[in-house]
Scaffold this motif. Structure first.
Motif, short mmCIF file in Angstrom:
data_model
loop_
_atom_site.label_atom_id
_atom_site.label_comp_id
_atom_site.label_asym_id
_atom_site.label_seq_id
_atom_site.Cartn_x
_atom_site.Cartn_y
_atom_site.Cartn_z
N ALA A 44 35.08 65.86 70.59
CA ALA A 44 33.85 64.82 71.85
C ALA A 44 34.45 64.18 72.67
O ALA A 44 34.44 62.82 71.99
CB ALA A 44 32.86 65.20 71.15
N THR A 45 34.09 63.68 73.21
CA THR A 45 33.67 62.15 74.22
C THR A 45 32.38 61.52 73.19
O THR A 45 31.83 61.71 72.55
CB THR A 45 32.87 62.29 75.63
OG1 THR A 45 31.66 62.86 75.42
CG2 THR A 45 33.99 63.30 76.96
N ALA B 168 26.31 66.03 62.28
CA ALA B 168 26.78 66.33 63.77
C ALA B 168 27.76 65.85 64.62
O ALA B 168 28.66 66.11 65.07
CB ALA B 168 25.07 67.07 64.60
N GLU B 169 27.51 64.36 64.26
CA GLU B 169 28.68 63.65 64.67
C GLU B 169 29.82 63.55 64.90
O GLU B 169 31.32 63.46 65.39
CB GLU B 169 27.97 61.66 65.50
CG GLU B 169 26.67 61.68 65.71
CD GLU B 169 25.67 60.11 65.61
OE1 GLU B 169 26.72 59.77 64.46
OE2 GLU B 169 24.77 59.24 66.14
N GLN B 170 29.94 63.75 63.15
CA GLN B 170 30.91 63.66 62.71
C GLN B 170 31.77 65.23 63.20
O GLN B 170 33.00 65.54 62.81
CB GLN B 170 30.89 63.76 61.27
CG GLN B 170 30.44 62.67 60.33
CD GLN B 170 30.18 62.15 58.69
OE1 GLN B 170 29.84 62.85 58.61
NE2 GLN B 170 29.92 60.51 58.86
N TRP B 171 31.48 65.99 63.35
CA TRP B 171 31.67 67.00 63.85
C TRP B 171 32.14 67.13 64.88
O TRP B 171 32.93 67.82 65.31
CB TRP B 171 30.64 69.03 63.16
CG TRP B 171 30.88 69.93 64.45
CD1 TRP B 171 31.72 71.45 63.81
CD2 TRP B 171 30.43 70.16 65.80
NE1 TRP B 171 31.71 72.29 64.81
CE2 TRP B 171 30.52 71.60 65.40
CE3 TRP B 171 29.60 69.80 65.99
CZ2 TRP B 171 30.36 71.98 67.13
CZ3 TRP B 171 29.08 70.87 67.24
CH2 TRP B 171 29.62 71.92 67.41
N ALA B 172 31.52 66.81 65.74
CA ALA B 172 31.45 66.52 66.95
C ALA B 172 32.66 65.91 67.20
O ALA B 172 33.84 66.04 68.37
CB ALA B 172 30.33 66.07 68.20
N LYS B 173 32.99 64.63 66.92
CA LYS B 173 34.22 63.74 66.51
C LYS B 173 35.36 64.28 65.40
O LYS B 173 36.55 64.39 66.70
CB LYS B 173 33.92 62.60 65.97
CG LYS B 173 35.18 62.14 65.27
CD LYS B 173 34.51 60.01 65.07
CE LYS B 173 35.44 59.36 65.21
NZ LYS B 173 35.37 57.84 64.27
#
Length: 661
Positions: free
Chosen positions: A55-56, A46-51
């Motif tokens: 994303a901030t 999920a972090e990789q997707w947001a990045k």
């Protein structure tokens, strides 16, 4: 039916569920998903997707919190909550009326609520941990998780009236946010996350091609207008039962044949030995168990169910047993599933029983008539219109038929009046549901594409409307009703509709004055409270007074909408005035609101009535009191507490007002 059939049916139902699990899980991933569900996505993915979305850093780090707190907060799918937070915060960039300092990842408002453009109406949390937990709790409450509302929640809006009203992500539309496509847009983000994590392929995620998506009805989510092509979602294929075939068997013959003994029939060979298995002595098939006894009723033979008449002859075709219909195909075995029988489609469940009414098959809804046959086209089974494609699948979202556009909500009901789709408003004609175009509705210009344009100059001329959310928190407290463990407060429901109506009337160019606000806690006695409301209206020299209420009755069966006006003179304390013009306009408004409400909601129209009520009698302008439904009726109370239903009510009232005032 024998007990053996019931127990064995459970076994086969379990086997069928196991067989369908892979299919069901894939469908859920690319169509709709339950809010409380498991996910294969990890916090790291999920972090990789947001990045990848720009994303901030603060938002990227929220993924760990969603995965950390989900098990303790209703087992809400953390991936669903995270992508919703991405939508609400712009991947942490915000840009709306709140900012990162609120630690509010989902736009939760304070307990008293308020307008979307009011920053003070939104909750401030001390930390992101609190904000994430509040978000998960609010989703869990919507999904109806046991133990909610919970006393130790950070959620400021843990209202029992919303519990269990939203089970899937698509159903968030019109409830979490006014947009009917809101849930579908969150689902699109979830699907995008699944692709990013490698859990589904991009082709699986293409909702313009998949067979179960609510987006297959001719509109791509996020666009401002209906598209010019409507894709019919593929439905389940109906199979044909095995036909009865000519049987060349000569059957069996014996000089002894049938004999009755010990309560059973047996068939004996000429040498006196008992026959077992299938026999055809007289043109009918019979089955003899291993002890030679003749089968009767339901019998499970080599994994298939058969039915034998009291005579022992094998049944073919339709049979009614215990008030349920079953079908025995040409070899005598019972069929299940989606079947084409005599040119009509039927659905028989895992027990073989024929289904009627609404049936969900592989994530898609179908409707089967009282005779079990599948329906297509427009149907109105419960007071609302639905459309079923030629393959029986219930339509949702935008639908184009013969050049005319319609909008079907996520539950399949046809929308009427104003709707917000994407970033544009459209008007759907109250009677037919057809999208209006190239016209003027309520002073708004409607273009060729159906989108609402500019307001016609001078269409409202600064007119003032007073909205009165009936009752208060003291001597004029209003009605209460408890249904299925949920308590409904008329006072609170009145305010919820009033806030929505205010927003819609102001969008139409009117100046709106409220007799009380959601943050007020007035405790005046009835007469003083009513007097204050009338004085607010009269002092403002308003053009119309609308009092909003919800009805109650001793009989649980009472239901419907009614709108009151008054033909009496004012009380002497208010001047004793009387105006035929005021009465005429009040009657006209009352009738128009009653019709608009019932056309839009499908509720029963109890009509416009002369009620001689205080607020209608003593105001100097046209005045009506709207009873929006009976909270003592279980079904109607549930609807009246539903935010999307309230939005339809508010739109219907605003539309009626715009045609007269």
């Amino acid at each position: 039916m024998k007990a053996i059939k019931r127990s064995t049916t459970l076994f086969f139902a379990f086997v069928i569920v196991l067989i369908l699990i892979p299919i069901t899980s894939v469908k859920a991933a690319i169509t709709d998903i339950k809010i409380v569900s498991e996910t294969k996505v990890t916090a790291k993915q999920a972090e990789q997707w947001a990045k990848s979305k720009g994303a901030t850093d603060a938002f990227i780090n929220l993924a760990k919190l969603y995965w950390k707190y989900s098990p303790e907060h209703g087992n809400v799918n953390p991936a669903v909550a995270y992508v919703q937070a991405a939508k609400e915060t712009g991947y942490g960039k915000f840009g709306g009326v709140i900012n990162e300092s609120y630690h509010n990842p989902c736009g939760l408002k304070i307990s008293a609520g308020g307008l979307d453009n009011d920053p003070n109406a939104h909750q401030k949390f001390n930390t992101w941990d609190e904000g994430v937990q509040a978000h998960l709790d609010h989703l869990a409450l919507y999904a109806g998780v046991d133990g909610y509302p919970r006393s130790d929640s950070y959620d400021p809006r843990d209202f029992i009236t919303i519990k269990g009203t939203v089970v899937t992500v698509n159903a968030l539309g019109g409830k979490w946010a006014p947009s009917l496509t809101y849930g579908e847009e969150v689902n699109q983000l979830y699907n995008d996350l699944l692709v990013s994590a490698g859990i589904v392929s991009k082709s699986d995620n293409d909702t313009s091609k998949n067979s179960g998506s609510d987006n297959d009805s001719g509109k791509t989510v996020g666009t401002d207008k209906p598209q010019t092509n409507t894709t019919v979602p593929s439905g389940m294929e109906a199979t044909k039962p095995i036909p009865a075939s000519p049987d060349g068997s000569k059957g069996i013959s014996s000089s002894i044949g049938w004999r009755f003994g010990n309560g059973n029939w047996y068939y004996y060979n000429s040498d006196g030995s008992k026959v077992t298995g299938w026999i055809k002595p007289d043109g009918n098939w019979y089955y003899l168990y291993s002890d030679g006894s003749m089968a009767k009723g339901w019998s499970l033979l080599r994994g298939k169910w058969y039915y034998f008449k009291s005579s022992g002859a094998m049944q073919l075709g339709w049979i009614k047993d215990s008030n349920k219909w079953y079908y025995l195909q040409g070899d005598g075995s019972m069929i299940t599933g989606f079947n084409l029988i005599d040119g009509r489609k039927y659905f028989l469940d895992s027990s073989g029983a024929m289904k009627t009414g609404w049936v969900s098959i592989s994530g898609q809804w179908y409707y089967f008539n009282s005779d079990g046959s599948m329906l297509t086209g427009w149907i109105k089974p419960d007071g609302s219109w639905y459309y079923l494609y030629s393959n029986g699948v219930m339509a949702t979202n935008w639908l184009q038929l013969n050049g005319t556009w319609y909008y079907l909500r996520s539950n399949g009901t046809m929308a009427t009046g104003w709707i917000l789709s994407g970033n544009a408003y459209y008007y759907l004609l109250p009677v037919s549901g057809a999208m209006a175009k190239n016209t003027v509705i309520n002073g708004w210009q409607i273009g060729e594409d159906g989108k609402r344009g500019d307001r016609m100059p001078g269409s409202t001329n600064g007119k003032v409307i007073v909205i009165d959310p009936g009752h208060n928190f003291g001597g004029d407290d209003g009605a209460y009703s408890t249904n299925n463990g949920i308590t409904y407060s008329e006072r609170d429901l009145n305010m919820q509709v009033a806030d929505k109506l205010k927003e819609k009337l102001e969008a139409n160019g009117y100046t709106v004055i409220m007799t009380r606000k959601s943050s007020d806690r007035e405790v005046l006695e009835v007469n003083q409270s009513l007097t204050n409301r009338v004085n607010i209206a009269n002092n403002s020299k308003a053009d119309l007074f609308i009092s909003l209420h919800h009805n109650s009755a001793d009989a649980e069966s009472a239901r419907g909408v009614e709108v009151y006006y008054s033909s009496k003179s004012q009380d002497e304390s208010f001047g004793g005035g009387y105006s035929y013009d005021r009465l005429s306009k009040s009657m006209n408004v009352a009738s128009s609101i009653a019709s608009s409400l019932t056309n839009s909601t499908g509720a029963i129209n109890r009509g416009a009535k002369d009620g001689n009520l205080f607020v209608c009698r003593n105001t100097t302008m046209p005045a009506v009191l709207v009873e929006l439904g009976f909270i003592t009726n279980t079904d109607e109370a549930k609807k009246c507490a539903d935010s999307s239903y309230q939005d339809v009510e508010a739109t219907a009232i605003a539309n009626a007002v715009s045609t007269i005032i």
